[in-house]
Design a protein around this motif. Structure first.
Motif, PDB file in Angstrom:
ATOM      1  N   LEU A 122       0.837  -1.204   0.000  1.00  0.00           N
ATOM      2  CA  LEU A 122       0.000   0.000   0.000  1.00  0.00           C
ATOM      3  C   LEU A 122       0.876   1.261   0.000  1.00  0.00           C
ATOM      4  O   LEU A 122       0.644   2.198  -0.781  1.00  0.00           O
ATOM      5  N   ARG A 123       1.908   1.265   0.841  1.00  0.00           N
ATOM      6  CA  ARG A 123       2.814   2.433   0.874  1.00  0.00           C
ATOM      7  C   ARG A 123       3.496   2.629  -0.478  1.00  0.00           C
ATOM      8  O   ARG A 123       3.648   3.751  -0.953  1.00  0.00           O
ATOM      9  N   GLU A 124       3.878   1.505  -1.066  1.00  0.00           N
ATOM     10  CA  GLU A 124       4.569   1.567  -2.371  1.00  0.00           C
ATOM     11  C   GLU A 124       3.660   2.205  -3.427  1.00  0.00           C
ATOM     12  O   GLU A 124       4.087   3.082  -4.190  1.00  0.00           O
ATOM     13  N   VAL A 125       2.390   1.793  -3.455  1.00  0.00           N
ATOM     14  CA  VAL A 125       1.455   2.339  -4.453  1.00  0.00           C
ATOM     15  C   VAL A 125       1.209   3.817  -4.202  1.00  0.00           C
ATOM     16  O   VAL A 125       1.223   4.633  -5.132  1.00  0.00           O
ATOM     17  N   VAL A 126       0.973   4.179  -2.937  1.00  0.00           N
ATOM     18  CA  VAL A 126       0.655   5.582  -2.643  1.00  0.00           C
ATOM     19  C   VAL A 126       1.863   6.455  -2.971  1.00  0.00           C
ATOM     20  O   VAL A 126       1.720   7.533  -3.553  1.00  0.00           O
ATOM     21  N   GLU A 127       3.067   5.985  -2.629  1.00  0.00           N
ATOM     22  CA  GLU A 127       4.266   6.781  -2.950  1.00  0.00           C
ATOM     23  C   GLU A 127       4.430   6.936  -4.459  1.00  0.00           C
ATOM     24  O   GLU A 127       4.808   7.987  -4.957  1.00  0.00           O
ATOM     25  N   HIS A 128       4.102   5.879  -5.187  1.00  0.00           N
ATOM     26  CA  HIS A 128       4.232   5.922  -6.645  1.00  0.00           C
ATOM     27  C   HIS A 128       3.239   6.893  -7.270  1.00  0.00           C
ATOM     28  O   HIS A 128       3.567   7.639  -8.189  1.00  0.00           O
ATOM     29  N   ASP A 129       1.997   6.878  -6.736  1.00  0.00           N
ATOM     30  CA  ASP A 129       0.926   7.638  -7.385  1.00  0.00           C
ATOM     31  C   ASP A 129       0.690   9.011  -6.778  1.00  0.00           C
ATOM     32  O   ASP A 129       0.046   9.856  -7.406  1.00  0.00           O
ATOM     33  N   ALA A 130       1.166   9.217  -5.542  1.00  0.00           N
ATOM     34  CA  ALA A 130       0.711  10.389  -4.796  1.00  0.00           C
ATOM     35  C   ALA A 130       1.247  11.699  -5.357  1.00  0.00           C
ATOM     36  O   ALA A 130       0.529  12.686  -5.409  1.00  0.00           O
ATOM     37  N   ALA A 131       2.468  11.722  -5.788  1.00  0.00           N
ATOM     38  CA  ALA A 131       3.096  13.012  -6.111  1.00  0.00           C
ATOM     39  C   ALA A 131       2.236  13.867  -7.044  1.00  0.00           C
ATOM     40  O   ALA A 131       1.855  14.969  -6.655  1.00  0.00           O
ATOM     41  N   PRO A 132       1.852  13.384  -8.245  1.00  0.00           N
ATOM     42  CA  PRO A 132       1.033  14.253  -9.085  1.00  0.00           C
ATOM     43  C   PRO A 132      -0.368  14.486  -8.529  1.00  0.00           C
ATOM     44  O   PRO A 132      -0.911  15.572  -8.657  1.00  0.00           O
ATOM     45  N   SER A 133      -0.941  13.470  -7.881  1.00  0.00           N
ATOM     46  CA  SER A 133      -2.337  13.589  -7.483  1.00  0.00           C
ATOM     47  C   SER A 133      -2.525  14.490  -6.279  1.00  0.00           C
ATOM     48  O   SER A 133      -3.511  15.214  -6.183  1.00  0.00           O
ATOM     49  N   MET A 134      -1.609  14.407  -5.313  1.00  0.00           N
ATOM     50  CA  MET A 134      -1.804  15.174  -4.091  1.00  0.00           C
ATOM     51  C   MET A 134      -1.899  16.644  -4.433  1.00  0.00           C
ATOM     52  O   MET A 134      -2.628  17.388  -3.791  1.00  0.00           O
ATOM     53  N   ALA A 135      -1.174  17.027  -5.451  1.00  0.00           N
ATOM     54  CA  ALA A 135      -1.229  18.427  -5.866  1.00  0.00           C
ATOM     55  C   ALA A 135      -2.641  18.801  -6.280  1.00  0.00           C
ATOM     56  O   ALA A 135      -3.087  19.930  -6.102  1.00  0.00           O
ATOM     57  N   ALA A 136      -3.402  17.822  -6.787  1.00  0.00           N
ATOM     58  CA  ALA A 136      -4.777  18.105  -7.199  1.00  0.00           C
ATOM     59  C   ALA A 136      -5.763  17.914  -6.045  1.00  0.00           C
ATOM     60  O   ALA A 136      -6.960  17.972  -6.250  1.00  0.00           O
ATOM     61  N   GLY A 137      -5.259  17.655  -4.835  1.00  0.00           N
ATOM     62  CA  GLY A 137      -6.138  17.540  -3.673  1.00  0.00           C
ATOM     63  C   GLY A 137      -6.928  16.249  -3.624  1.00  0.00           C
ATOM     64  O   GLY A 137      -7.917  16.153  -2.901  1.00  0.00           O
ATOM     65  N   VAL A 138      -6.506  15.222  -4.364  1.00  0.00           N
ATOM     66  CA  VAL A 138      -7.218  13.940  -4.359  1.00  0.00           C
ATOM     67  C   VAL A 138      -6.659  13.066  -3.236  1.00  0.00           C
ATOM     68  O   VAL A 138      -5.451  12.978  -3.059  1.00  0.00           O
ATOM     69  N   ASP A 139      -7.555  12.440  -2.487  1.00  0.00           N
ATOM     70  CA  ASP A 139      -7.112  11.543  -1.429  1.00  0.00           C
ATOM     71  C   ASP A 139      -6.820  10.172  -2.036  1.00  0.00           C
ATOM     72  O   ASP A 139      -7.724   9.484  -2.502  1.00  0.00           O
ATOM     73  N   MET A 140      -5.557   9.765  -2.019  1.00  0.00           N
ATOM     74  CA  MET A 140      -5.147   8.489  -2.610  1.00  0.00           C
ATOM     75  C   MET A 140      -5.250   7.344  -1.609  1.00  0.00           C
ATOM     76  O   MET A 140      -4.939   6.206  -1.952  1.00  0.00           O
ATOM     77  N   GLY A 141      -5.667   7.630  -0.387  1.00  0.00           N
ATOM     78  CA  GLY A 141      -5.617   6.643   0.677  1.00  0.00           C
ATOM     79  C   GLY A 141      -6.661   5.546   0.543  1.00  0.00           C
ATOM     80  O   GLY A 141      -7.718   5.731  -0.058  1.00  0.00           O
ATOM     81  N   CYS A 142      -6.334   4.375   1.065  1.00  0.00           N
ATOM     82  CA  CYS A 142      -7.365   3.363   1.239  1.00  0.00           C
ATOM     83  C   CYS A 142      -7.040   2.504   2.453  1.00  0.00           C
ATOM     84  O   CYS A 142      -5.924   2.511   2.968  1.00  0.00           O
ATOM     85  N   SER A 143      -8.070   1.821   2.953  1.00  0.00           N
ATOM     86  CA  SER A 143      -7.955   0.960   4.129  1.00  0.00           C
ATOM     87  C   SER A 143      -8.221  -0.475   3.700  1.00  0.00           C
ATOM     88  O   SER A 143      -8.967  -0.707   2.745  1.00  0.00           O
ATOM     89  N   PHE A 144      -7.643  -1.411   4.426  1.00  0.00           N
ATOM     90  CA  PHE A 144      -7.895  -2.834   4.159  1.00  0.00           C
ATOM     91  C   PHE A 144      -8.278  -3.554   5.442  1.00  0.00           C
ATOM     92  O   PHE A 144      -7.800  -3.207   6.528  1.00  0.00           O
TER      93      PHE A 144
END
Lengths: 244, 244
Positions: free
Chosen positions: A91-113
């Motif tokens: 999960l950390r790997e995916v969020v780190e991979h995807d977060a950089a461009p998206s966080m700038a757009a204010g999108v929450d990339m988080g998820c729970s399992f």
């Protein structure tokens, strides 16, 4: 939104997930949120997810892709605790991979399992993984976890579920919890995916999808709703001081 | 947090509020969140509040202070709609007065109100005021509003409350909604303040405070919880396909 419940009981595990995802109220779709991994006779692992669908699907895809690779994966980790650490790390790997461009757009990339299951030689276990990738384990004091839209369906679980509740009874309790949630919140919807695992069976259950109009579920819903209204009428009348 | 419910029914109005306030989990106190204003035979107005306690107390204080002044106040506005506009305006005034220094510190100064009652010549009405000071009115389709920690107690209202539910039955339904919430969320707590108003009576009811250990409330709680567990057991067993 989403609603998932998992229970870790004396007799085994119960999992129920809804299947509605939405991006706003005008983009609603059906996605399964319950995934199984296992090796018959050796291990059975269930994952349920809530939150950003792109993130959770990527996590599941990576976990599947790596099942036959060299590193640690869900078919070779020695314990369910290690499985939870592996999912958290993925999960950390995916969020780190995807977060950089998206966080700038204010999108929450988080998820729970929710991760539950059993590996031969251990008792069944259930973990609640936070969007940060860390996690807590269910215990006899707190035998269930919820993710997603959890508040509507919590009272019935708090009132009726105990660690020694049998699996079939626990499943009914989960179905009522889902009905209460679906009635009060549009973002949780049918069909429901459910899976019941008997302790020490080390089988991967087929599971069942409860579709809209399923006769058993509809019967239970109607009976519950009618009975609640009757129970309210059967309560003693409020004393005069309450109405003064 | 807080939990308040108000209902606008064919026979009149029902209001129930908890009394817990908290700033973090280590600063918990009891404050009444239900206020009455009225002129016997002419008007009866109830306010319930959730959110920032400093803001809601200031709003109530200003409304009381102005009751005998020159401008519009709760004893002279010609309709309940105008009463709701006056409360919304007073809320904006308090937030504008207090917000500048506090917002810098990231404190949410907002609060919500439920305003219900009756003014002679009009039917009873109920309004839900947002932190922005605007508001919506209850209708026969949606005869109740909640503010604060509303999700736990919503399913029972959605299942059992209708516009033609009688007042005493509606009060029981509200008490169950509070019990469900209090069991599942620490930030909502006893005692409860309740008030039942009979349509066209134009009296200000005394209301009642339900203290911890109140025999009627404790009896209803115990009977409800026991009955729910029995109802779950009485539901038909899940078919084999659900457990496969």
């Amino acid at each position: 939104m989403t609603y998932c419940v998992a229970m870790c009981l004396a007799d085994g595990l119960v999992f129920v997930s809804d299947s509605r995802t939405n991006a706003g109220v005008d983009h609603i779709a059906t996605f399964r949120k319950l995934y199984t991994f296992g090796v018959e006779g050796e291990r059975m692992i269930v994952l349920q997810c809530a939150g950003n669908l792109a993130t959770s699907q990527s996590v599941i895809s990576l976990l599947r892709q790596r099942l036959h690779g060299e590193g640690p994966h869900l078919y070779n980790v020695p314990s369910l605790f290690d499985a939870a650490r592996l999912v958290g790390q993925t999960l950390r790997e995916v969020v780190e991979h995807d977060a950089a461009p998206s966080m700038a757009a204010g999108v929450d990339m988080g998820c729970s399992f929710l991760l539950g299951g059993q590996i031969a030689g251990e008792p069944p276990a259930l973990y609640n993984l936070y969007p940060q990738g860390n996690f807590i384990a269910a215990t006899p004091d707190t035998p269930y976890f919820q993710i997603g839209e959890s508040k509507y369906g919590k009272p019935i679980l708090d009132r009726a579920l105990r660690h020694d509740t049998d699996l079939e009874h626990a499943l009914r309790c989960a179905l009522i919890s889902f009905d209460s949630t679906i009635r009060s919140n549009l973002s949780v919807g049918m069909p429901l995916d459910l899976l019941v695992y008997a302790r020490d069976s080390l089988k991967i259950p087929a599971g069942f999808r409860v579709e809209e109009g399923d006769p058993y579920y509809e019967g239970v819903r109607a009976q519950w709703c009618g009975s609640l209204q009757r129970l309210l009428l059967e309560l003693p009348c409020a004393p005069g001081s309450y109405l003064s």
